[in-house]
Design an enzyme around this catalytic site. Structure first.
Site, PDB file in Angstrom:
ATOM      1  N   LYS A  59      39.321  37.842  46.577  1.00 44.38           N
ATOM      2  CA  LYS A  59      38.452  38.560  47.510  1.00 44.38           C
ATOM      3  C   LYS A  59      37.816  37.630  48.528  1.00 44.38           C
ATOM      4  O   LYS A  59      37.599  38.025  49.677  1.00 44.38           O
ATOM      5  CB  LYS A  59      37.367  39.345  46.758  1.00 44.38           C
ATOM      6  CG  LYS A  59      37.923  40.569  46.056  1.00 44.38           C
ATOM      7  CD  LYS A  59      36.858  41.602  45.768  1.00 44.38           C
ATOM      8  CE  LYS A  59      37.476  42.858  45.198  1.00 44.38           C
ATOM      9  NZ  LYS A  59      36.504  43.828  44.718  1.00 44.38           N
TER      10      LYS A  59
ATOM     11  N   LYS B 217      49.229  45.212  43.693  1.00 38.48           N
ATOM     12  CA  LYS B 217      48.430  46.261  43.055  1.00 38.48           C
ATOM     13  C   LYS B 217      48.068  47.362  44.042  1.00 38.48           C
ATOM     14  O   LYS B 217      47.778  47.079  45.195  1.00 38.48           O
ATOM     15  CB  LYS B 217      47.154  45.602  42.512  1.00 38.48           C
ATOM     16  CG  LYS B 217      46.361  46.426  41.542  1.00 38.48           C
ATOM     17  CD  LYS B 217      45.133  45.657  41.081  1.00 38.48           C
ATOM     18  CE  LYS B 217      44.145  45.479  42.221  1.00 38.48           C
ATOM     19  NZ  LYS B 217      42.837  44.943  41.820  1.00 38.48           N
TER      20      LYS B 217
ATOM     21  N   LYS C  96      42.259  50.079  47.027  1.00 43.90           N
ATOM     22  CA  LYS C  96      41.482  50.811  48.025  1.00 43.90           C
ATOM     23  C   LYS C  96      41.524  50.099  49.368  1.00 43.90           C
ATOM     24  O   LYS C  96      41.347  50.715  50.410  1.00 43.90           O
ATOM     25  CB  LYS C  96      40.009  50.872  47.593  1.00 43.90           C
ATOM     26  CG  LYS C  96      39.722  51.681  46.353  1.00 43.90           C
ATOM     27  CD  LYS C  96      38.301  51.384  45.855  1.00 43.90           C
ATOM     28  CE  LYS C  96      38.033  52.044  44.515  1.00 43.90           C
ATOM     29  NZ  LYS C  96      36.825  51.534  43.850  1.00 43.90           N
TER      30      LYS C  96
HETATM   31  P1  TYM Z   1      37.103  49.197  40.656  1.00 48.73           P
HETATM   32  O1  TYM Z   1      36.071  50.049  41.312  1.00 48.73           O
HETATM   33  O2  TYM Z   1      37.863  48.250  41.505  1.00 48.73           O
HETATM   34  O3  TYM Z   1      38.130  50.100  39.892  1.00 48.73           O
HETATM   35  C1  TYM Z   1      37.707  51.117  38.993  1.00 48.73           C
HETATM   36  C2  TYM Z   1      38.636  51.144  37.796  1.00 48.73           C
HETATM   37  O4  TYM Z   1      39.970  51.405  38.235  1.00 48.73           O
HETATM   38  C3  TYM Z   1      40.842  50.423  37.699  1.00 48.73           C
HETATM   39  N1  TYM Z   1      41.922  50.164  38.683  1.00 48.73           N
HETATM   40  C4  TYM Z   1      43.222  50.242  38.407  1.00 48.73           C
HETATM   41  N2  TYM Z   1      43.887  50.560  37.278  1.00 48.73           N
HETATM   42  C5  TYM Z   1      45.221  50.583  37.326  1.00 48.73           C
HETATM   43  N3  TYM Z   1      45.941  50.287  38.457  1.00 48.73           N
HETATM   44  C6  TYM Z   1      45.328  49.968  39.611  1.00 48.73           C
HETATM   45  N4  TYM Z   1      46.028  49.701  40.708  1.00 48.73           N
HETATM   46  C7  TYM Z   1      43.898  49.934  39.620  1.00 48.73           C
HETATM   47  N5  TYM Z   1      42.971  49.661  40.572  1.00 48.73           N
HETATM   48  C8  TYM Z   1      41.774  49.810  39.980  1.00 48.73           C
HETATM   49  C9  TYM Z   1      39.977  49.197  37.502  1.00 48.73           C
HETATM   50  O5  TYM Z   1      40.533  48.313  36.559  1.00 48.73           O
HETATM   51  C10 TYM Z   1      38.684  49.817  37.034  1.00 48.73           C
HETATM   52  O6  TYM Z   1      38.734  50.074  35.652  1.00 48.73           O
HETATM   53  N6  TYM Z   1      34.399  45.550  38.514  1.00 48.73           N
HETATM   54  C11 TYM Z   1      34.846  46.920  38.380  1.00 48.73           C
HETATM   55  C12 TYM Z   1      33.725  47.925  38.272  1.00 48.73           C
HETATM   56  C13 TYM Z   1      32.702  47.615  37.236  1.00 48.73           C
HETATM   57  C14 TYM Z   1      32.849  47.788  35.839  1.00 48.73           C
HETATM   58  C15 TYM Z   1      31.601  47.386  35.280  1.00 48.73           C
HETATM   59  C16 TYM Z   1      33.885  48.233  35.029  1.00 48.73           C
HETATM   60  C17 TYM Z   1      31.458  47.148  37.464  1.00 48.73           C
HETATM   61  N7  TYM Z   1      30.797  47.007  36.292  1.00 48.73           N
HETATM   62  C18 TYM Z   1      31.395  47.419  33.900  1.00 48.73           C
HETATM   63  C19 TYM Z   1      33.661  48.257  33.641  1.00 48.73           C
HETATM   64  C20 TYM Z   1      32.437  47.849  33.095  1.00 48.73           C
HETATM   65  C21 TYM Z   1      35.670  47.295  39.598  1.00 48.73           C
HETATM   66  O7  TYM Z   1      35.538  46.698  40.650  1.00 48.73           O
HETATM   67  O8  TYM Z   1      36.448  48.403  39.429  1.00 48.73           O
END
Ligand code: TYM
Length: 345
Positions: free
Chosen positions: A115, A207, A210
């Site tokens: 990032k 991957k 967004k």
């Molecule tokens: P975020 O917002 O990027 O994504 C949310 C969830 O979606 C999953 N994900 C995917 N799974 C499969 N294939 C993909 N291409 C894909 N893109 C995203 C992510 O693994 C996630 O589960 N840091 C985290 C948010 C967060 C969090 C937490 C999660 C903040 N605090 C505490 C668990 C526990 C994030 O940026 O997810």
């Protein structure tokens, strides 16, 4: 290790479009876990501002992610749905964890490297410290199980390291306050099923994300049937028909991705899908995938639209969830202060 009550926590960032990766990698798991566990699902707005956000867009994204949770089947009455900034204990515990985590641990985080890119000097301190806040999100509820996609695995490992170091460093004080050997559990990542890493529809080695500039790389939860059909039809493939066995997907990332998506959407395994489509051309397979994706995602998109039309109702859900989350978080934070030796009211 001490026994902790099983509790599920996970979070989703309110940044950009929620897509099929978020849905299959995370949200479908959130929904299923409601049957067996108490669950807390958080719209992580504090994480979102680690990169610049337009305030109006952020506000509507917070409501949109909340609507997505509910449209996908999360019950905000039986469980807890809220946004992170309404529970200040997340930021408070994150500070404590900033003092527990080591620079060397954070320096290894691949997501920060990706990032921040080449201009690392210009990345926010928040982006660097992000995993400590994520550990706080989970541990402020002393949650034990965390459903996430594959890309969050390293962050979960860091959360476990932080929990362990806190427990070790403050062992005597933890015991003196009646918490036995460990105050924090070791949160367990739940990364399961055929779609833990959904890839871009334009490039099977990247991957689904967004932030990809091409909207054709992803299927958004708000896409209508036409958009879904177009994106699947245009999805990159190779010229071979589908194999009959999983081994035949090995060097074919795009085929592997589409089969994984089909499997996850139909609650089957890759083998099941190949048993049905082995030997078929992509045109045949894609037509079935369009039908399946439209059948699954269509109702979610329309329900999201209906829910976001009433922002006050969504805000009331978030306020209620935040209040219930706060009650748990405050208790943890009081204990953390006692353990650390802070004087409190
Ligand atoms: P975020 O917002 O990027 O994504 C949310 C969830 O979606 C999953 N994900 C995917 N799974 C499969 N294939 C993909 N291409 C894909 N893109 C995203 C992510 O693994 C996630 O589960 N840091 C985290 C948010 C967060 C969090 C937490 C999660 C903040 N605090 C505490 C668990 C526990 C994030 O940026 O997810």
């Amino acid at each position: 290790m001490a026994a902790f009550k099983e509790l599920v926590f996970s979070g989703v960032q309110p940044t950009g479009n929620l897509h099929l990766g978020n849905y299959l990698g995370a949200i479908t798991k959130f929904v299923a876990l409601q049957e067996t566990h108490d669950c807390i699902y958080c719209v992580v707005d504090l994480h979102a501002i680690t990169v610049p956000q337009d305030p109006e867009t952020l506000r509507s994204s917070i409501r949109e992610v909340t609507a997505a949770f509910i449209a996908c089947g999360i019950d905000p009455k039986k469980h807890i749905v809220f946004n992170q900034s309404q529970v200040p204990e997340h930021a408070e515990l994150a500070w404590v964890f900033n003092c527990v985590a080591r620079l060397g641990w954070l320096n290894r985080m691949t997501q920060f490297k990706e990032k921040a890119g080449k201009d690392r000097e210009n990345a926010s301190v928040g982006l660097y410290a992000y995993p400590a806040l994520m550990a706080a999100d989970i541990l402020v509820y002393r949650a034990t199980h965390v459903p996430v996609g594959e890309d969050q695995k390293q962050h979960l490992e860091l959360a476990r390291d932080i929990a362990q170091k806190f427990n070790n460093d403050l062992g005597p004080s933890i015991a003196a306050h009646g918490f036995g050997e460990a105050f924090f559990p070791q949160p367990e990542p739940l990364i399961q099923g055929p779609a833990t890493r959904v890839m871009s529809l334009r490039d099977g080695t990247k991957k689904m994300s967004k932030s990809d500039p091409s909207d054709y790389s992803r299927i958004n939860l708000t896409d209508d049937a036409d958009a879904i059909a177009q994106k699947v039809r245009k999805a990159k493939t190779d010229p071979e028909p589908l194999p009959s066995e999983e081994a035949g997907l090995a060097a074919r990332p795009e085929a592997d991705n589409l089969v994984g998506i089909y499997a996850a959407l139909s609650d089957a395994s890759r083998e099941d899908v190949l048993r049905q489509f082995g030997g078929a051309q992509f045109s045949t397979f894609k037509a079935s995938l369009v039908d399946l994706a439209v059948a699954k995602l269509g109702p979610i998109g329309s329900e999201m639209k209906r829910l976001t039309a009433d922002p006050a109702a969504i805000d009331a859900i978030l306020a209620d969830g935040s209040e219930r989350a706060s009650a748990i978080a405050r208790k943890t934070m009081d204990s953390v202060k006692d353990i650390l030796g802070f004087v409190r009211r």
